[in-house]
Structures are given as C-alpha cells and as structure tokens.
Design an enzyme around this catalytic site. Sequence first.
Site, short mmCIF file in Angstrom:
data_model
loop_
_atom_site.label_atom_id
_atom_site.label_comp_id
_atom_site.label_asym_id
_atom_site.label_seq_id
_atom_site.Cartn_x
_atom_site.Cartn_y
_atom_site.Cartn_z
N ASP A 46 33.02 -18.32 3.76
CA ASP A 46 31.84 -17.38 3.57
C ASP A 46 30.73 -18.04 2.72
OD1 ASP A 46 30.77 -14.52 3.15
OD2 ASP A 46 30.80 -15.06 0.98
N HIS A 100 30.06 -7.86 10.15
CA HIS A 100 29.99 -6.89 9.13
C HIS A 100 28.59 -6.87 8.42
CE1 HIS A 100 30.85 -10.61 7.14
NE2 HIS A 100 30.82 -10.12 6.05
N ASP A 101 27.54 -7.94 8.57
CA ASP A 101 26.40 -7.80 7.80
C ASP A 101 24.92 -7.20 8.72
OD1 ASP A 101 27.54 -8.99 5.55
OD2 ASP A 101 27.33 -10.82 6.47
N ASP A 133 39.04 -14.87 5.44
CA ASP A 133 37.77 -15.26 5.00
C ASP A 133 37.93 -15.90 3.50
OD1 ASP A 133 35.06 -14.74 4.67
OD2 ASP A 133 35.20 -12.93 5.63
N GLU A 164 30.21 -19.69 7.72
CA GLU A 164 29.10 -18.96 7.65
C GLU A 164 27.85 -19.90 7.25
OE1 GLU A 164 27.11 -14.57 6.19
OE2 GLU A 164 28.12 -16.26 5.06
C1 GLC Z 1 28.31 -13.31 3.21
C2 GLC Z 1 29.12 -12.18 3.64
C3 GLC Z 1 28.41 -11.10 3.16
C4 GLC Z 1 28.43 -10.91 1.72
C5 GLC Z 1 27.86 -12.18 1.10
C6 GLC Z 1 28.33 -12.46 -0.01
O1 GLC Z 1 27.08 -13.44 3.89
O2 GLC Z 1 29.23 -12.08 5.28
O3 GLC Z 1 29.06 -9.60 3.88
O4 GLC Z 1 27.84 -9.87 1.16
O5 GLC Z 1 28.34 -13.37 1.87
O6 GLC Z 1 29.61 -12.82 -0.45
#
Ligand code: GLC
Length: 551
Positions: free
Chosen positions: A205, A330-331, A103, A267
């Site tokens: 990310d 995980h979100d 990541d 993402e």
């Molecule tokens: C992304 C991650 C999340 C995190 C955010 C800030 O959305 O998936 O878990 O809190 O970025 O880094």
Amino acid sequence: MTKITQKYWWNNSVIYQIYPLTFADANGDGQGDIEGIIKRLDYLKDDLGIDAVWLSPINKSPMVDNGYDISDYFDICPVFGTLDDFEQLLAEAHQRQIRIILDLVINHTSNQHTWFLESSQSQNTPKSDWYLWQDPAPGGGFPNNWLSYFGGTGWTYNPQRDQYYFHTFNENQPDLNWQNPDVRKAIYDIIRFWLDKGVDGFRLDASSVYSKDKYFRYNPVKFGATDQNDYNNFHHIYNKDLPENHQIIKEIRQIIDEYDERILIGETFIDSRLYESTVFYGVNNDELHLPLTFEFPFSPWYPGYLQQEIEQKERLTPPGASPTYFLNNHDIPRHLSRWVECSLCTNPIAIAKAAATILLTVRGTPVLYYGEEIGMVNHLSIPPEKAKDYAINESRDNQSLESRDGARTPMQWDDSPNAGFSFGKLVEPWLPVNDNYLEVNVKKELEDPDSILNFYRDLLKIRKNSEALCYGTWKTLIHYPYEHLAYIRETEKEQVLVIINFSYEKPFEIDVKVSENKWKVWLSNVEESGKIIDLPETLQPFEVSILGKKL
Ligand code: GLC
C-alpha cells in the site's frame, strides 16, 4: 516491443481484488468475512476462472480507514474472523489453485497500534523515534508545509510530547519513520511471518511514500498556485518518490525472493506519473514485480487516449519486466460509472465488454475488482448516515476528495434481499446494496449467454489458452486512432488480432493492414466463435472481435 524473457506465474494469471467488508457475509452480521470468501471460492475458480486473489487488508484495525489503519499486523480483524479462518482460506484457495495476495499497509500504522501508543508517550521511550515527530515551527505552528493527501495539513499536534507527527493520510494513520533500522526490522519480521504462513505475495500500500526528507524541507509550491491547502498545488519532492524509497522496496524484494514464486505488487502512489511508477521495477528489475499504475482509471473512454497510454507503458516498461493493468479498485469510481457518464454512449453493456477486452488482451497482468465482471456501477445515493469512508469524510479541510463508498457496496450475488450478500440472512449490510441488483447479479448473468459475466468468462478462458495473449508482444496497427483500436499480440507460434470499434452509431471502415491470411474468430459480438473469416472490411457499431491464427 519487449519480449518476456522469464516466465512467472502471473504472466498467464488474472488477479481478482476482493474488498472483504463487502464481498460475502457468512456469519450474518452484515459485514463480509473470511468464511464468506471461502464459500465463494468455487465461483471464483470454476465460474469465473481467476488465478489469484488480492485481499484488501484483513489485519486487526479500528477501521477508521476500513482496514488501511492496522493496529496488529500479526492478527486478523475479528470482523473478518480468526487466524485459523485465514489459514483455512489459504488451504482452500491453494487446493483450487488460487493464490492469495495480502495488502501490506506499512507506510503508516493505526494510531491505536501499540508502537504509536508508546511512541506518543514521551520523547524518551525506546519507540520515540518510530514515527515522524517534529518540534513546532519557531514561534509555533506546523513544522513545515507538507499536506495530507486526504486534506489539510499533514501534521497533528501531540500534547504529551509537545510535538507534531506527520501523516500522509488521516490523522489516525501516523507515518512510520523508515529511517529507523528498528522499524525496518519490525516490518520485515511481519513480512516473513505471512510468507512463512504461505501467502503468495503482497500488494504494498502507498509504496512510494515510505521515505521522507530527513531535513523536513518545505515542498515547493507549483507555479501560479495560490491555495496552499491543496495537495495538488505542491511538488511533493520531499515526501514522495524519494530515491531512498527504492532501497526499502529492494530490501522487501530480497525477502520475497528468499521464498519460491511469491509476488511483490505495489501501489505506486495514485497521483504519480507513469514514469515515476515504472522506475519501481528497479534498475535491475529488483524492486516491484508489478507496479500498479493508474492509466486506465484516469483515461477517458476514448481510443486515442487509451492507445497513447498503452504505447507509453510499452516504452517505459523495462526489458524483462511485465506490465499490469486495471480498470477499477476500491479508491476510484467504478469504470462503467466513469465511462458511461463521460462518453456519449449510453450502452453500459457494450462499454463493459469492450473495456474488458482491452484489459484482458493488452500485454500485462490484469487485475479485476470484485463486481466488475457483472458490470457493477457506483452507488450514487448512499445516505450520509450510512457512509463508511470516515478516513476521507472526516479528514480535516478535505476540499476535493470524494467518498469512496460508492465503489465498495456489497457484491451482487442474486436477486434475493440484499443481493444474497448475507446468504439469505436478513440483516442490514455494512453499506447499502445498489438498487440495480435485481438486474445486475451473478446468478442472473450466469444464465444469460449475452451477459457481461459470460463475456468475462469467455475472455478469461481465451486468455488462459493463448500463448500470444499471455506472453506475446503488443503492436498497434493503427497509428492515429480515432474511432477504433486494433492491435496484434504475437509469439513465434501464434498471432492474435484484437479490433474494437468505439463508435456506437455507425459501422467503420477498417484501415488496418495485415496479411491476407484467414483468421479464426475466438470471440466476437458479431461473428460466431470458431468461424474462419477473412479480415472484415467494415466493423459494426461497438464491434469487439478477437481473431487468432497459429503460425
Ligand atoms: C492506499 C489505499 C487507500 C488507503 C490509503 C491509506 O491508497 O489504496 O484505500 O486509504 O492507501 O492507507
């Protein structure tokens, strides 16, 4: 219908996301670690059969956002181990033909990163322009109306500089200034450092929010919206999905392409529409290999809706590119919690198998989230004093986002105390184990031929051995889906027919039109595998059948 013209390793691979804090704890301190992951590699390869692991962040971090706030990109967080441990993981994983994807959190750093500590000292340091600093508005107050995704204003005041800095997420996660060439160079050095170590790629990310408007213009409020403190009430045209963002991803892709067979996943931000996300393939397929878009996580458990999402993605994925799908990460709440709650069906095992079938037979690379293969659900009663999602819980003015802890509880390995998370050591795990671990765990499910885990294992094997499932086209056989889905995956040599009946109470007359040929049962919860059958006229409640044919 798009054909895959170039074959990459991820076309016939399944990626598995590990949340390192809660996957496996080898040193017995209650928190997951790299050594724990190494100990479980045989499970991942031999029992489950995945091909690549995506690790949520393992770099050094004060852990306000549990690793998504990095204070040293070149080191491993001591919670997880050392750089040597990581190198051992890489070697052990590669020995088993498992690839490792890291990541990469580069929209922001931790506010404890030396870059930020220096930048926040004064307006005259070499790094003063590495973050998004702005003067207070004339007359005082926030520089503009940009909000934080985690709640409230995105601006935090710094008395040393008498300025505000912007953060898309928590105030402890200041956004980098990507317009500064020195920032880009520093990040690209980090990327090369890990590629040189041999990692197989990255999941970027928050990869659609790197660029911000250089004039810091106000975002327009949505028509009719009154609450100006709600992130969803704005069109984020000046701090998200900016054209300049594509240039950055292209530059990262160019670095990736200097190395053999590395992957770039991203993402594309959680609330982006599918269109905004698929443009991240790049005009010439020169940006992300796989943009993670959120169709399944945000769909209800309803065939018509799911089909529409798949069809849209088929239309929008550019020629030569391939899609990717996931049910969980995980979100977001785990899919069985979302879907059992919102559908009338109270049979999570049936939903788990049907959902897994869709995920692993549509056209695209599937990403599994640890524990979904055994049917883990959200932990609904984590006491407030045990909560760990500080980034959301403690963000100012957070009105709508819920803690993500429920989907991050320890992996359930067996029925020993704490579900075997700490390999028999009696320590309190970082987050409490879900109470259902006596029933839902790897050991028990490996022994039960009808378990969700064994279903996943079969599905993974079938997918691996099928040219049509890995590379074939996708075509629906039903145009107005109501109670079932039916689609064909096809190459010149092979056809696969997938039929799923969503109805939990009644058989369903099948109205798919395919030629009269015989089909071989590859996997089904009503027919015996290996049997040659005519296409059934009626589907049983919750029937899931994968039928194949060589052409
Ligand atoms: C992304 C991650 C999340 C995190 C955010 C800030 O959305 O998936 O878990 O809190 O970025 O880094």
